[in-house]
Design a protein around this motif. Structure first.
Motif, short mmCIF file in Angstrom:
data_model
loop_
_atom_site.label_atom_id
_atom_site.label_comp_id
_atom_site.label_asym_id
_atom_site.label_seq_id
_atom_site.Cartn_x
_atom_site.Cartn_y
_atom_site.Cartn_z
N TYR A 23 -54.64 -0.52 -25.67
CA TYR A 23 -54.23 0.75 -26.25
C TYR A 23 -54.19 0.68 -27.76
CZ TYR A 23 -52.96 1.78 -21.48
OH TYR A 23 -53.00 1.99 -20.14
N LEU A 45 -57.43 1.13 -29.22
CA LEU A 45 -57.79 2.55 -29.26
C LEU A 45 -57.25 3.21 -30.52
CD1 LEU A 45 -57.16 4.08 -25.71
CD2 LEU A 45 -59.28 4.07 -27.02
N PHE A 73 -59.40 4.73 -33.64
CA PHE A 73 -59.18 6.11 -34.02
C PHE A 73 -58.86 6.20 -35.51
CE2 PHE A 73 -56.99 10.05 -34.58
CZ PHE A 73 -57.55 10.91 -33.66
N LYS A 80 -57.15 15.28 -37.56
CA LYS A 80 -57.16 14.04 -36.79
C LYS A 80 -55.84 13.30 -36.91
CE LYS A 80 -61.84 12.53 -36.10
NZ LYS A 80 -62.97 11.82 -36.71
N ASP A 130 -53.49 14.70 -34.53
CA ASP A 130 -53.82 14.24 -33.18
C ASP A 130 -53.29 12.83 -32.93
OD1 ASP A 130 -55.06 16.58 -32.67
OD2 ASP A 130 -57.10 15.81 -32.63
N ILE A 149 -50.71 11.78 -30.01
CA ILE A 149 -51.01 10.77 -28.99
C ILE A 149 -49.94 9.69 -28.98
CG2 ILE A 149 -52.62 8.90 -28.43
CD1 ILE A 149 -54.86 10.83 -29.46
N LYS A 173 -46.60 11.47 -27.64
CA LYS A 173 -46.55 12.04 -26.29
C LYS A 173 -47.16 11.17 -25.21
CE LYS A 173 -47.41 16.54 -25.58
NZ LYS A 173 -48.17 17.81 -25.73
N TYR A 174 -48.24 10.44 -25.55
CA TYR A 174 -49.04 9.87 -24.47
C TYR A 174 -49.09 8.36 -24.39
CZ TYR A 174 -50.49 14.75 -24.29
OH TYR A 174 -50.48 16.10 -24.20
N LEU A 189 -52.64 20.12 -24.38
CA LEU A 189 -52.39 18.74 -24.78
C LEU A 189 -51.88 18.60 -26.20
CD1 LEU A 189 -55.52 16.98 -23.25
CD2 LEU A 189 -53.29 17.34 -22.20
N ILE A 246 -53.94 18.40 -28.71
CA ILE A 246 -54.93 17.57 -29.40
C ILE A 246 -56.17 18.40 -29.70
CG2 ILE A 246 -56.35 15.48 -29.25
CD1 ILE A 246 -54.42 14.43 -27.15
N SER A 294 -62.35 13.08 -31.06
CA SER A 294 -61.94 11.68 -30.92
C SER A 294 -60.54 11.58 -30.33
CB SER A 294 -62.04 10.94 -32.25
OG SER A 294 -61.73 11.77 -33.32
N GLY A 295 -59.67 12.56 -30.65
CA GLY A 295 -58.34 12.56 -30.06
C GLY A 295 -58.40 12.80 -28.56
N VAL A 342 -59.49 9.68 -26.75
CA VAL A 342 -58.41 8.71 -26.53
C VAL A 342 -57.56 9.13 -25.33
CG1 VAL A 342 -56.31 7.71 -27.51
CG2 VAL A 342 -58.32 7.98 -28.94
N TYR A 343 -57.26 10.43 -25.26
CA TYR A 343 -56.46 10.92 -24.12
C TYR A 343 -57.19 10.62 -22.81
CZ TYR A 343 -53.97 14.05 -20.99
OH TYR A 343 -53.25 14.54 -19.93
N ILE A 352 -59.36 8.32 -22.10
CA ILE A 352 -59.33 6.89 -21.78
C ILE A 352 -57.95 6.50 -21.25
CG2 ILE A 352 -59.49 4.55 -22.72
CD1 ILE A 352 -61.51 5.66 -24.77
N LEU A 353 -56.90 6.99 -21.94
CA LEU A 353 -55.53 6.64 -21.51
C LEU A 353 -55.26 7.10 -20.09
CD1 LEU A 353 -53.46 7.52 -24.70
CD2 LEU A 353 -53.91 5.26 -23.76
N ASN A 413 -57.52 7.37 -17.76
CA ASN A 413 -58.57 6.85 -16.87
C ASN A 413 -59.59 7.88 -16.42
OD1 ASN A 413 -57.53 4.22 -16.87
ND2 ASN A 413 -55.93 4.88 -15.43
#
Ligand SMILES: [Fe+2]
Ligand SMILES: [Fe+2]
Lengths: 242, 197
Positions: free
Chosen positions: A113, A116, A120, A181, A184, A188, A191-192, B173, B175, B179-180, B183-184, B186-187, B189
């Motif tokens: 991660y 990633l 980014f 970006k 974003d 990420i 939140k994720y 989301l 986003i 590119s954002g 990433v989501y 990939i996270l 799957n």
């Protein structure tokens, strides 16, 4: 509270520490003792009027002295913007990058991660660098030429060439949002992603991203709301000259 | 979400302005006018149609029930009474009460509750939506680097539909950039890291 020229600069910084990088861009270093804003500006040959407008606009989100800022010579505005650019390229971006790399070297299973995030951020970094290089190599030489033409009321050959090769309208159209970006990435991370083992460092990175975004916002505001309209007016008066 | 509008009516300028500055801490709401004159209350309420009226009972024309009938029938207005009187609750009926001695947090909590109540009826909770399987599929294609046109061709849908889906995905989301979104994906799957160009 409005910042005034007879205030001690040290008190100004106590009031808002976010101004430390801003005064640094004017070439002012900490350690100024009890000197006032006016003293320090004089010593560092900084235009006091420009300095006050800028720090006040930075300090108070609702204060944006558009008209006053537009009286500042293009050369000074460009110098300030360039200083800001170099602080992004030389300090801020690489600082955050280093922190992300240190996250990665922590011995955890989060490696994937973090890679990633790192990729980014690299992508963002090259996007912002390209944006800045365009401004430094194309836009700023152009606006400086415009100012020189007005000052001399005359074209040199070189200036005519520059003047005809570009227009501020092109800049205005293409001046894209460099914060997208970045927002974003924050989203990420907040939140994720499950924070990695070194959560303190992870939190610091998120805070750095917030600060960078705020700074960039402010920077773009000067480009869009001060520099661009000022140059539009100047272009018009050059057209009359021809 | 639409912003809720608020009117404040009180004789004292310190109270009016003080309350307005406290209410600035509320999100999605705005104090649109301050009223200092009893005679103006009805006219201004009818003209501006606020969502919430905060008023000192001394400024009410007639007793409170009358006002309720006169002002409230036509629009859904919440009435909050503002006073230094104790036991106001027992005397007059309203949707909320503010006492001059209340602390800032008490006032804000009460106001927030009223705002939530007003908004719940007209707005379903949109933030907690997750993306649908249809959207997941689109997201996967975006992450693989396909353009809107390519996605439309592959899934046999119109470009317009792709654009609409993209908008919804971004909104849900939070986003925006490709590119954002990648990433989501990939996270979650939807695609693997090696598939990304
Ligand atoms: Fe810039
Ligand atoms: Fe820019």
């Amino acid at each position: 509270m409005r910042i005034k020229k007879d205030m001690k600069l040290a008190d100004v910084i106590q009031l808002n520490y976010m101004l430390i990088p801003v005064i640094h861009r004017f070439g002012i270093n900490l350690g100024f003792g009890d000197k006032t804003v006016a003293d320090v500006c004089r010593e560092n040959e900084v235009d006091i009027n420009f300095f006050l407008q800028l720090v006040n606009a930075y300090h108070d989100k609702d204060y944006f002295p558009k008209e006053e800022l537009q009286t500042i010579p293009v050369k000074n505005i460009v110098n300030y913007l360039k200083m800001t650019h170099s602080s992004y390229l030389n300090d801020k971006l690489s600082e955050i990058e280093q922190k992300i790399i240190s996250l990665q070297s922590e011995d955890t299973e989060d490696q994937k991660y973090i890679l990633l995030i790192r990729n980014f951020f690299e992508g963002y970094k090259s996007e912002l660098t390209e944006h800045i290089m365009h401004e430094e190599n194309v836009v700023f030489p152009y606006v400086l030429a415009v100012e020189e033409i007005i000052k001399n009321q005359n074209f040199t050959e070189r200036n005519r060439e520059i003047f005809e090769s570009f227009s501020i309208e092109k800049y205005e159209e293409g001046h894209n949002d460099v914060e997208e970006k970045l927002m974003d990435l924050k989203t990420i991370m907040i939140k994720y992603l499950t924070p990695p083992a070194n959560s303190t460092l992870y939190h610091t990175i998120i805070q750095d991203l917030f600060k960078l975004e705020e700074d960039l916002n402010y920077h773009s505001r000067i480009e869009d709301k001060v520099l661009t309209p000022k140059v539009i007016l100047m272009e018009k008066s050059i057209c009359n000259l021809i | 979400m639409a912003r809720s509008t608020i009117l404040i009516a009180d004789n004292s300028c310190m109270i009016r302005k003080g309350l307005r500055s406290i209410l600035q801490n509320l999100e999605n709401s705005e104090v649109i006018q301050l009223i200092d004159n009893k005679e103006d209350v009805c006219g201004i309420v009818h003209k501006r149609k606020p969502d919430i009226l905060i008023i000192n009972p001394d400024m009410l024309p007639g007793d409170c029930l009358d006002v309720k009938r006169e002002l409230f029938n036509e629009n859904k207005l919440s009435l909050i009474l503002l006073s230094n009187r104790k036991n106001l609750k027992n005397d007059l009926k309203a949707d909320g009460y503010i006492n001059y001695m209340d602390g800032q947090n008490t006032i804000l909590d009460m106001m927030q509750e009223i705002l939530n109540k007003n908004n719940k009826s007209s707005f379903p909770n949109k933030n907690s939506e997750t993306i649908s399987s249809r959207e997941k599929n689109i997201l996967k294609h975006i992450a693989l680097g396909l353009t809107n046109k390519e996605i439309a061709d592959q899934l046999f849908i119109s470009i317009h539909t792709v654009v609409t889906h993209r908008k919804n995905i971004t909104q849900k989301l939070g986003i925006k950039s490709v590119s954002g979104l990648t990433v989501y994906a990939i996270l979650h799957n939807l695609i693997s890291m090696d598939e990304v160009k």
